[in-house]
Design a protein around this motif. Sequence first.
Motif, mmCIF file in Angstrom:
data_model
loop_
_atom_site.group_PDB
_atom_site.id
_atom_site.type_symbol
_atom_site.label_atom_id
_atom_site.label_comp_id
_atom_site.label_asym_id
_atom_site.label_seq_id
_atom_site.Cartn_x
_atom_site.Cartn_y
_atom_site.Cartn_z
ATOM 1 N N PRO A 177 0.939 -1.272 -0.081
ATOM 2 C CA PRO A 177 0.077 0.098 0.080
ATOM 3 C C PRO A 177 0.879 1.139 -0.150
ATOM 4 C CG PRO A 177 -0.195 -1.123 2.207
ATOM 5 C CD PRO A 177 0.456 -1.980 1.126
ATOM 6 N N GLU A 178 2.112 1.144 0.534
ATOM 7 C CA GLU A 178 2.917 2.206 0.582
ATOM 8 C C GLU A 178 3.299 2.805 -0.734
ATOM 9 O OE1 GLU A 178 2.683 0.463 4.888
ATOM 10 O OE2 GLU A 178 3.035 -0.206 2.723
ATOM 11 N N LEU A 179 3.995 1.611 -1.367
ATOM 12 C CA LEU A 179 4.755 1.764 -2.616
ATOM 13 C C LEU A 179 3.769 2.352 -3.735
ATOM 14 C CD1 LEU A 179 7.246 -1.102 -2.767
ATOM 15 C CD2 LEU A 179 7.966 1.387 -2.214
ATOM 16 N N GLU A 180 2.625 1.528 -3.665
ATOM 17 C CA GLU A 180 1.464 2.146 -4.673
ATOM 18 C C GLU A 180 0.874 3.541 -4.288
ATOM 19 O OE1 GLU A 180 0.518 -0.004 -7.560
ATOM 20 O OE2 GLU A 180 2.547 -0.233 -6.707
ATOM 21 N N SER A 181 1.007 3.797 -3.067
ATOM 22 C CA SER A 181 0.718 5.312 -2.958
ATOM 23 C C SER A 181 1.855 6.139 -3.422
ATOM 24 C CB SER A 181 0.695 5.618 -1.428
ATOM 25 O OG SER A 181 -0.342 4.922 -0.615
ATOM 26 N N VAL A 182 3.183 5.832 -3.319
ATOM 27 C CA VAL A 182 4.053 6.636 -4.117
ATOM 28 C C VAL A 182 3.982 6.624 -5.488
ATOM 29 C CG1 VAL A 182 6.756 6.561 -4.399
ATOM 30 C CG2 VAL A 182 5.743 6.150 -2.378
ATOM 31 N N ARG A 183 3.519 5.181 -6.192
ATOM 32 C CA ARG A 183 3.498 5.221 -7.563
ATOM 33 C C ARG A 183 2.369 6.067 -7.868
ATOM 34 N NH1 ARG A 183 5.564 0.745 -10.471
ATOM 35 N NH2 ARG A 183 5.127 -0.450 -8.802
ATOM 36 N N ASN A 184 1.109 5.918 -7.611
ATOM 37 C CA ASN A 184 -0.184 6.368 -8.120
ATOM 38 C C ASN A 184 -0.694 7.761 -7.146
ATOM 39 O OD1 ASN A 184 -0.698 4.247 -9.897
ATOM 40 N ND2 ASN A 184 -0.565 2.901 -8.190
ATOM 41 N N GLY A 185 -0.363 8.033 -5.935
ATOM 42 C CA GLY A 185 -0.845 9.119 -5.410
ATOM 43 C C GLY A 185 -1.819 8.859 -4.299
ATOM 44 N N TRP A 186 -2.131 7.434 -4.444
ATOM 45 C CA TRP A 186 -3.288 7.185 -3.412
ATOM 46 C C TRP A 186 -2.834 7.112 -2.126
ATOM 47 C CZ3 TRP A 186 -3.518 1.717 -6.387
ATOM 48 C CH2 TRP A 186 -3.938 1.876 -7.491
ATOM 49 N N HIS A 187 -4.043 7.445 -1.259
ATOM 50 C CA HIS A 187 -3.648 7.454 0.288
ATOM 51 C C HIS A 187 -3.722 5.940 0.717
ATOM 52 C CE1 HIS A 187 -4.576 7.628 4.484
ATOM 53 N NE2 HIS A 187 -4.626 9.103 4.471
ATOM 54 N N PRO A 188 -2.658 5.584 1.398
ATOM 55 C CA PRO A 188 -2.256 4.210 1.666
ATOM 56 C C PRO A 188 -3.609 3.391 2.418
ATOM 57 C CG PRO A 188 -0.984 5.708 3.054
ATOM 58 C CD PRO A 188 -1.420 6.326 2.077
ATOM 59 N N TYR A 189 -4.341 4.420 3.377
ATOM 60 C CA TYR A 189 -5.723 3.636 3.875
ATOM 61 C C TYR A 189 -7.019 3.959 3.403
ATOM 62 C CZ TYR A 189 -1.541 2.894 7.184
ATOM 63 O OH TYR A 189 -0.502 2.425 7.595
ATOM 64 N N HIS A 190 -7.016 4.499 1.818
ATOM 65 C CA HIS A 190 -8.195 4.918 1.332
ATOM 66 C C HIS A 190 -8.064 4.499 -0.077
ATOM 67 C CE1 HIS A 190 -10.371 6.622 4.839
ATOM 68 N NE2 HIS A 190 -9.096 7.175 5.191
ATOM 69 N N PRO A 191 -7.453 3.224 -0.365
ATOM 70 C CA PRO A 191 -7.188 3.068 -1.755
ATOM 71 C C PRO A 191 -8.377 2.392 -2.598
ATOM 72 C CG PRO A 191 -6.676 1.079 -0.420
ATOM 73 C CD PRO A 191 -7.207 2.111 0.442
ATOM 74 N N PRO A 192 -8.195 2.650 -3.990
ATOM 75 C CA PRO A 192 -9.175 2.204 -4.898
ATOM 76 C C PRO A 192 -9.023 0.524 -5.088
ATOM 77 C CG PRO A 192 -7.492 3.180 -6.166
ATOM 78 C CD PRO A 192 -7.192 3.203 -4.686
ATOM 79 N N ARG A 193 -7.943 -0.033 -4.296
ATOM 80 C CA ARG A 193 -7.735 -1.427 -4.629
ATOM 81 C C ARG A 193 -7.686 -2.221 -3.254
ATOM 82 N NH1 ARG A 193 -3.723 -0.910 -9.921
ATOM 83 N NH2 ARG A 193 -5.097 -1.395 -11.449
ATOM 84 N N LEU A 194 -7.923 -3.340 -3.083
ATOM 85 C CA LEU A 194 -7.701 -4.025 -2.007
ATOM 86 C C LEU A 194 -6.127 -4.064 -1.417
ATOM 87 C CD1 LEU A 194 -8.909 -6.065 0.232
ATOM 88 C CD2 LEU A 194 -8.333 -7.821 -1.195
ATOM 89 N N PHE A 195 -5.771 -4.070 -0.270
ATOM 90 C CA PHE A 195 -4.602 -4.088 0.192
ATOM 91 C C PHE A 195 -4.669 -4.545 1.408
ATOM 92 C CE2 PHE A 195 -3.744 -0.803 -2.716
ATOM 93 C CZ PHE A 195 -2.441 -1.213 -3.482
ATOM 94 N N TYR A 196 -3.470 -5.139 1.724
ATOM 95 C CA TYR A 196 -3.160 -5.642 3.469
ATOM 96 C C TYR A 196 -2.166 -4.617 4.148
ATOM 97 C CZ TYR A 196 -5.808 -9.996 3.041
ATOM 98 O OH TYR A 196 -6.953 -10.787 3.007
ATOM 99 N N ALA A 197 -2.313 -4.482 5.229
ATOM 100 C CA ALA A 197 -1.344 -3.723 6.169
ATOM 101 C C ALA A 197 -0.639 -4.732 6.725
ATOM 102 C CB ALA A 197 -1.812 -2.532 6.931
ATOM 103 N N PHE A 198 0.773 -4.505 6.917
ATOM 104 C CA PHE A 198 1.789 -5.659 7.520
ATOM 105 C C PHE A 198 2.274 -4.912 8.867
ATOM 106 C CE2 PHE A 198 6.006 -7.586 8.027
ATOM 107 C CZ PHE A 198 5.639 -9.169 8.367
ATOM 108 N N ASP A 199 2.023 -5.605 10.047
ATOM 109 C CA ASP A 199 2.618 -5.272 11.323
ATOM 110 C C ASP A 199 3.747 -6.073 11.393
ATOM 111 O OD1 ASP A 199 3.324 -5.117 13.817
ATOM 112 O OD2 ASP A 199 1.188 -4.414 14.364
#
Length: 410
Positions: A177-199
Motif C-alpha cells: 500500500p505504501e509503494l503504490e501510494s508513491v506510484r499512484n498518489g493514493w492514500h495508503p489507507y483509502h485505496p481504490p484496490r484491496l490491500f493488506y497492512a503488515f505489522d
Amino acid sequence: MHWLYVNVLPGVVVTAVLLILLSIGGELYFRREMPFISTVWPTHFDDRYGFNFEPNAEVRWTNLADYWVSERTNSLGFLDREPPVKEKGEDVCRVVFIGDSFVEAAQVPLRDKFHIVFESMANQSLRTGFRYETIAFGYSGAGQINELPFYDVFAKSFEPDVLVLVFVVNDFANNSPELESVRNGWHPYHPPRLFYAFDRERNSYTVIPIDPMWMDYLLPKSIFVPTPQNRVGQWLQNKSYLYAWLSSRYNFMFRASKMAEIYRNRMVSLEKQGLVSADVFGTWDPRLKNMDIMFDENALPPVFQDAIALTGKAFDEFQARSDRDRFSLVVLSVADVHARYPVMFSRLASLLSERHIPLVDQYEYLQRKGHDPDAAHFRYDGHWNEDGHRWAAEALLEYFKEHPGVCGKN
C-alpha cells in the motif's frame, strides 16, 4: 541591415522552407503508416474489486511504434472473449488466468493472447480426455493482493480446475500500500484496490478495504493549469501524427526521470502526514533507483521487505481458496523477472517453494529452447509481443504435459 538581408535571410528562409517540407513529409508518412494516434481506455471502478473496463466497450491502444490494437471488452469488462457458460461438463478442464497488464494484453489482438493460444495448443496436443477452456481476468497495475477480488467476484463462479497467476517485475511493489501510494498518489489507507497492512512487530496482517471515496483522499499534488502552450501541445498530440510520434519518443526517453521526481515528492508527503514511519523508505531514492528494480537488491529498506511479506500473504490467500474450492494453483513468471533480476526471481521462487506452489519460469523455458528473452517483448514496450505470448503458452503447455493430473483436483 542590408548585409543581414543579403547574407542571412536567404539561409533562414531556405531552412524554414526545408523544415516545413520535412514536417509535411513526416506528417504524410506517419498518416500512411499509423492506423490511429488517439487511444481509448474506458476505465471502470467498482468498490467490490477496484478497476477493470466498461463492459462491451472499445479499447484502442498504441505506443505509436510497435502496435496499434483495437478490441472490445466482454460483458464482464475484461479484454477477453465472452466467458463460457458457468456450468461445465465432466470432460472440461477450465483454466483461469489472473494478472495485470500481461494478462490484459492490450498490445496484441485477442487471437494472439497467450491464454487463447494455450487453449488451442492444449486441445490439439494434450491427450488427457479433457477439453480445455480458458478465461482471463487481467487489468493494468494490479498485484496479487489486488487480484484476489478478481477471483472472488468473477472467477470463482466459473469453478476453475486450474488457476494460473502471472507474476511480473512490478508485482512485489504492487502488493504494497505504501509503494503504490508513491506510484499512484493514493492514500495508503483509502485505496481504490484491496490491500493488506503488515505489522512487522506482530508479524500480522490487516485488511485495507477498497474505499469507494478514494478520490477524496489523494495525496497533495501540483494542480495542472492549462496554458496556451500546453493547450497547443494537447491539440497537436490529438491531431498531428508527426507530433504524436515525436512526443512518444520523448516520453520513452525522459518520462522515467519526471516520474522519479513525483515519487520523491509523494514520499515526502506521506512522511509529513505521518502516514508512514520516518525510516520505512530507508535510503531509497527513486531518482537513483527504480522502485521495482529495488527488489533485485540484496539489502532492502523496510517497505520493500514488507512488500515481499505481503506478496507471500497474497499467495497464502490464493492457496486457501485453492484448498477450499478445489482447484490447482500455478504461478507463471514472465521471462524478464529471472532474465534481468535474478535476486528478485530467487525471492519469488522462495515464497512459492515454502508454500509448495508450482512455478513455471518462462525464462528457463526460453533458455532451453534457445530463444532470446528480449525477443519476447516489443522494442519500445516491455509487454509480450506475439512471440512472447506464444512462448508463455508453450511453457505452460509443457507443465501441463508433465503434470497430467493438474486438472483433476476439482
